[in-house]
Scaffold this motif. Sequence first.
Motif, mmCIF file in Angstrom:
data_model
loop_
_atom_site.group_PDB
_atom_site.id
_atom_site.type_symbol
_atom_site.label_atom_id
_atom_site.label_comp_id
_atom_site.label_asym_id
_atom_site.label_seq_id
_atom_site.Cartn_x
_atom_site.Cartn_y
_atom_site.Cartn_z
ATOM 1 N N VAL A 164 37.676 52.372 34.487
ATOM 2 C CA VAL A 164 38.327 52.646 35.763
ATOM 3 C C VAL A 164 37.277 52.642 36.868
ATOM 4 O O VAL A 164 36.221 53.285 36.760
ATOM 5 C CB VAL A 164 39.084 53.988 35.728
ATOM 6 C CG1 VAL A 164 39.689 54.305 37.100
ATOM 7 C CG2 VAL A 164 40.184 53.953 34.654
ATOM 8 N N GLY A 165 37.579 51.889 37.907
ATOM 9 C CA GLY A 165 36.676 51.780 39.053
ATOM 10 C C GLY A 165 35.724 50.598 38.965
ATOM 11 O O GLY A 165 35.037 50.280 39.946
ATOM 12 N N THR A 166 35.649 49.933 37.810
ATOM 13 C CA THR A 166 34.783 48.759 37.663
ATOM 14 C C THR A 166 35.570 47.487 37.978
ATOM 15 O O THR A 166 36.808 47.485 37.998
ATOM 16 C CB THR A 166 34.213 48.651 36.247
ATOM 17 O OG1 THR A 166 35.296 48.472 35.325
ATOM 18 C CG2 THR A 166 33.434 49.910 35.891
ATOM 19 N N THR A 167 34.832 46.429 38.199
ATOM 20 C CA THR A 167 35.473 45.132 38.443
ATOM 21 C C THR A 167 35.708 44.443 37.106
ATOM 22 O O THR A 167 34.777 44.302 36.287
ATOM 23 C CB THR A 167 34.599 44.245 39.349
ATOM 24 O OG1 THR A 167 34.407 44.914 40.606
ATOM 25 C CG2 THR A 167 35.254 42.901 39.586
ATOM 26 N N ALA A 168 36.918 44.043 36.888
ATOM 27 C CA ALA A 168 37.272 43.429 35.605
ATOM 28 C C ALA A 168 36.656 42.033 35.484
ATOM 29 O O ALA A 168 36.547 41.290 36.462
ATOM 30 C CB ALA A 168 38.790 43.342 35.467
ATOM 31 N N ALA A 169 36.264 41.695 34.255
ATOM 32 C CA ALA A 169 35.777 40.337 33.946
ATOM 33 C C ALA A 169 36.984 39.455 33.682
ATOM 34 O O ALA A 169 37.706 39.643 32.698
ATOM 35 C CB ALA A 169 34.849 40.368 32.739
ATOM 36 N N LEU A 170 37.228 38.528 34.589
ATOM 37 C CA LEU A 170 38.429 37.688 34.499
ATOM 38 C C LEU A 170 38.161 36.291 33.948
ATOM 39 O O LEU A 170 39.107 35.571 33.623
ATOM 40 C CB LEU A 170 39.063 37.571 35.893
ATOM 41 C CG LEU A 170 39.509 38.893 36.528
ATOM 42 C CD1 LEU A 170 40.095 38.652 37.900
ATOM 43 C CD2 LEU A 170 40.516 39.595 35.634
ATOM 44 N N GLY A 171 36.882 35.873 33.850
ATOM 45 C CA GLY A 171 36.588 34.535 33.336
ATOM 46 C C GLY A 171 37.209 33.451 34.187
ATOM 47 O O GLY A 171 37.078 33.451 35.407
ATOM 48 N N ASP A 172 37.924 32.529 33.534
ATOM 49 C CA ASP A 172 38.561 31.417 34.243
ATOM 50 C C ASP A 172 39.974 31.735 34.701
ATOM 51 O O ASP A 172 40.698 30.870 35.192
ATOM 52 C CB ASP A 172 38.609 30.174 33.332
ATOM 53 C CG ASP A 172 37.226 29.667 32.971
ATOM 54 O OD1 ASP A 172 36.304 29.869 33.788
ATOM 55 O OD2 ASP A 172 37.071 29.068 31.882
ATOM 56 N N SER A 173 40.403 32.989 34.531
ATOM 57 C CA SER A 173 41.771 33.364 34.876
ATOM 58 C C SER A 173 41.999 33.283 36.386
ATOM 59 O O SER A 173 41.117 33.596 37.193
ATOM 60 C CB SER A 173 42.065 34.779 34.375
ATOM 61 O OG SER A 173 43.341 35.204 34.808
ATOM 62 N N ARG A 174 43.206 32.903 36.792
ATOM 63 C CA ARG A 174 43.621 32.872 38.191
ATOM 64 C C ARG A 174 44.766 33.860 38.409
ATOM 65 O O ARG A 174 45.661 33.662 39.212
ATOM 66 C CB ARG A 174 44.072 31.460 38.556
ATOM 67 C CG ARG A 174 42.949 30.435 38.358
ATOM 68 C CD ARG A 174 43.421 29.015 38.582
ATOM 69 N NE ARG A 174 43.844 28.804 39.955
ATOM 70 C CZ ARG A 174 44.320 27.649 40.409
ATOM 71 N NH1 ARG A 174 44.440 26.609 39.565
ATOM 72 N NH2 ARG A 174 44.692 27.517 41.675
ATOM 73 N N VAL A 208 37.283 35.757 27.153
ATOM 74 C CA VAL A 208 36.407 36.218 28.237
ATOM 75 C C VAL A 208 35.256 36.971 27.595
ATOM 76 O O VAL A 208 35.453 37.747 26.653
ATOM 77 C CB VAL A 208 37.167 37.119 29.220
ATOM 78 C CG1 VAL A 208 36.209 37.692 30.273
ATOM 79 C CG2 VAL A 208 38.287 36.347 29.896
ATOM 80 N N THR A 209 34.060 36.724 28.114
ATOM 81 C CA THR A 209 32.883 37.450 27.634
ATOM 82 C C THR A 209 32.628 38.625 28.569
ATOM 83 O O THR A 209 32.384 38.435 29.767
ATOM 84 C CB THR A 209 31.665 36.534 27.584
ATOM 85 O OG1 THR A 209 31.942 35.416 26.720
ATOM 86 C CG2 THR A 209 30.451 37.284 27.064
ATOM 87 N N THR A 210 32.730 39.811 28.025
ATOM 88 C CA THR A 210 32.483 41.024 28.796
ATOM 89 C C THR A 210 31.120 41.584 28.445
ATOM 90 O O THR A 210 30.376 40.992 27.631
ATOM 91 C CB THR A 210 33.570 42.069 28.506
ATOM 92 O OG1 THR A 210 33.439 42.508 27.143
ATOM 93 C CG2 THR A 210 34.961 41.463 28.689
ATOM 94 N N ASP A 211 30.798 42.721 29.067
ATOM 95 C CA ASP A 211 29.525 43.351 28.728
ATOM 96 C C ASP A 211 29.553 43.996 27.362
ATOM 97 O O ASP A 211 28.540 44.433 26.845
ATOM 98 C CB ASP A 211 29.156 44.397 29.794
ATOM 99 C CG ASP A 211 30.265 45.445 29.969
ATOM 100 O OD1 ASP A 211 31.346 45.252 29.356
ATOM 101 O OD2 ASP A 211 30.053 46.417 30.717
#
Length: 528
Positions: free
Chosen positions: A110-120, A131-134
């Motif tokens: 919560v409060g972080t920016t989501a990793a969206l990859g190539d999603s629109r 998607v590759t996250t941390d």
Amino acid sequence: MWSPRPGRRTLAGQFLVLQLAVVALVLVIVGVLSFQQATRSFEDDRGARLRSAAEYLANVAVVRDRVGSTDAARELAPAVDRAVSLSGADVASVVDRRGKVVASTRPALVGTTAALGDSRVLEGRGWTGSVTTDRARVLTGHAPVLDDEGTFAGAVLVEQTYPSSWQRASNAAPDLALFLGVGAGLGILGSWAVSRIVRRRTRGLGTRDFARLADHRQALLHSIREGVLGLDPAGRVTMVNDAALELLGLHDASLGRSVGDLGLEPHLAQLLVDPADASDLVVVTGQRVLVLNRRRAATRDEGVGSVVTMRDRTELVAVQQQLGSNLSITDALRAQTHEFANQLHTISGLLELDEPDEARALVTRIVGVRADRESDVADHVEDPATAALLIAKSSQADEAGVLLEIAPDCEVPPLPPDLSADTTTILGNLVDNAIDACRGRTQARVRLDARADDTALVIEVEDSGDGVPRDLRETVFVRGFSTKPEVLGGRGIGLALVRLLCERRGGSVTIDEARPSLFRVVLPWESS
């Protein structure tokens, strides 16, 4: 018989190892493909469920109403947890218009920016992908959240971490084990069967053994003086050595060609492709007399063609023909001796009967006949060897009841030694054939004519027989072969040898068109 060296792997063994290596490589490829197939199946099946869960959560009323509130994390928690429970996902999150996480089953996000990859999804479009996250590589389904007015208000992200390689392999293990087991079994069985066939066909030899066999074969073929020609069942040349190329007048490009395309004389080509075994066939071709032996080749009772060996007997036949001429002269002298003995007995009897006048008349008559014959030959033939041959042939003709006469304008000058030898051989054969052709006929006669000019000696021999039929006027010269070994003594190749000697000197022998019993020979002074 050739045998493989001890300790050396045979060609069949090498082939088996190679086949097993190929099978192993195929099994590895199958395993990799199966692993990738398991990954794709996971992405297809779980991706659809994750996206369905995201779309479900995006359509929940509380999510649509409270996605933009300041207390969204607390108010949306029950709905987010329910989506995770229904889908079996690892993480479900709700983001606002800017992609910032406002609620999640994992509070730390919560409060972080989501990793969206190539999603629109922030453009209002749903999406499924990796998607590759941390944390790790995850499979995720995205769905947009629209408020009651249909305006984009945020998005729902439902994620599941990819299973480990071991887990994916375990999931694919049953099918993979079946495929690999069946493939390995069939591959090994097929490789073993093929290796057995190869071993049987190659006699257990290895690659080096084949190389040594090929080297030895080439060395043997090209070192022997006899010609060797190998043919397959279709009559194509599969093997030929240098001696055969020279004897047949061929070139190196003969391999793989049909015998009929080699430009050989028809009767010789027919002898080469004849499927039956034969020994000591004598054939006159070009300027050579060849002795052929033909054997069918077979392996395991299966015919693979034939092998023809050939020897050059040109010089030997020529010498034997000259020897035959000498023997003919000897036989004539023996006949004359017998005739003289009878005449001496007659003279002796006349003297004992006290008839000296009768004895004197008989002697005069005998001497006159011999002298006339020798004088007639000497007047027309100046070459000693040719003259001696004609005197001898006159006696043979007398015994056969044939008159051998010399044309009034016949003239044979002294000949060079090589031409004289060829002339006696040619003339002897022609006269013998002429005597045989008219033997037993009424008023049987053989006529000899010869003339010389600045370029050549022309000889004509004609008999009172029927002559050579038109359709055989070429055959009598080329059918110079016989299956009888004694052909080398002179039978069967007389006229063929005449043509051979004439063509070797650049001359010719022909049969007159209008007089089929007349043979005409042209012998140039200079041999070509």
